[in-house]
Design an enzyme around this catalytic site. Sequence first.
Site, PDB file in Angstrom:
ATOM      1  N   CYS A   1      -2.421  -0.572   7.567  1.00 54.30           N
ATOM      2  CA  CYS A   1      -1.769   0.730   7.403  1.00 54.30           C
ATOM      3  C   CYS A   1      -2.013   1.629   8.609  1.00 54.30           C
ATOM      4  O   CYS A   1      -1.131   2.397   8.997  1.00 54.30           O
ATOM      5  CB  CYS A   1      -2.226   1.398   6.110  1.00 54.30           C
ATOM      6  SG  CYS A   1      -1.515   0.621   4.639  1.00 54.30           S
TER       7      CYS A   1
ATOM      8  N   HIS B   1       0.818  -1.211   0.000  1.00 58.59           N
ATOM      9  CA  HIS B   1       0.000   0.000   0.000  1.00 58.59           C
ATOM     10  C   HIS B   1       0.854   1.264   0.000  1.00 58.59           C
ATOM     11  O   HIS B   1       2.010   1.254   0.448  1.00 58.59           O
ATOM     12  CB  HIS B   1      -0.931  -0.002   1.205  1.00 58.59           C
ATOM     13  CG  HIS B   1      -2.033  -1.004   1.079  1.00 58.59           C
ATOM     14  ND1 HIS B   1      -3.040  -1.124   1.988  1.00 58.59           N
ATOM     15  CD2 HIS B   1      -2.294  -1.944   0.131  1.00 58.59           C
ATOM     16  CE1 HIS B   1      -3.873  -2.077   1.625  1.00 58.59           C
ATOM     17  NE2 HIS B   1      -3.430  -2.602   0.493  1.00 58.59           N
TER      18      HIS B   1
ATOM     19  N   GLU C   1       0.650   3.990   1.774  1.00 62.88           N
ATOM     20  CA  GLU C   1       1.065   4.445   3.108  1.00 62.88           C
ATOM     21  C   GLU C   1       2.257   3.629   3.595  1.00 62.88           C
ATOM     22  O   GLU C   1       3.214   4.177   4.149  1.00 62.88           O
ATOM     23  CB  GLU C   1      -0.085   4.287   4.115  1.00 62.88           C
ATOM     24  CG  GLU C   1      -1.361   5.000   3.728  1.00 62.88           C
ATOM     25  CD  GLU C   1      -2.367   4.097   3.021  1.00 62.88           C
ATOM     26  OE1 GLU C   1      -3.559   4.181   3.345  1.00 62.88           O
ATOM     27  OE2 GLU C   1      -1.961   3.302   2.133  1.00 62.88           O
TER      28      GLU C   1
ATOM     29  N   CYS D   1      -6.305   1.197   5.437  1.00 55.20           N
ATOM     30  CA  CYS D   1      -6.778  -0.108   5.904  1.00 55.20           C
ATOM     31  C   CYS D   1      -6.268  -0.344   7.331  1.00 55.20           C
ATOM     32  O   CYS D   1      -5.443   0.417   7.845  1.00 55.20           O
ATOM     33  CB  CYS D   1      -6.297  -1.210   4.959  1.00 55.20           C
ATOM     34  SG  CYS D   1      -4.526  -1.577   5.094  1.00 55.20           S
TER      35      CYS D   1
END
Length: 163
Positions: A121, A79, A81, A118
Amino acid sequence: MERRDKINYYLDIAETVCERGTCLRRNFGAIIVHNDEIIATGYNGAPRGLKNCCDLGICTRERLNVPKGQRYELCRSVHAEANCIISAARTDMIGASLFLACHEMTSGGTLCGDVEPCSMCKRLIINAGIKDVYIRQTANEYKVIKVESWIENDPSLDGSGGY
């Protein structure tokens, strides 16, 4: 000429970083800013050396009809992040802000403002010491999440299993 405010300026940069994303569903761009300096950038894509979904032309989660927000372990991508945090020194992230933008690729790359990090993250953001998360909602509007609120409202205390 009116000058762009700093928050939207940083969100504009996060949105540009988003253009490097390789997901067939949604592309995210993230930047970490501390003391008015960009510390790191990140976008979603396969780990270094592995083929991206856009190169393979297939999304495993899409093929399996996995709903948004579920079964991220099936996804090839790291991801945005997480990539951003991986690229920064923790000392630079303590008290910093993370700026996040998302484009929905299944609808032609339109801005998707109804997103949040999410659960994985969120844990990374908490551990990195990041203070605020700014999420682009429209070209000029954004929401701000105080990371402290994730800690104060720890979902693991209500029996749901947490982040």
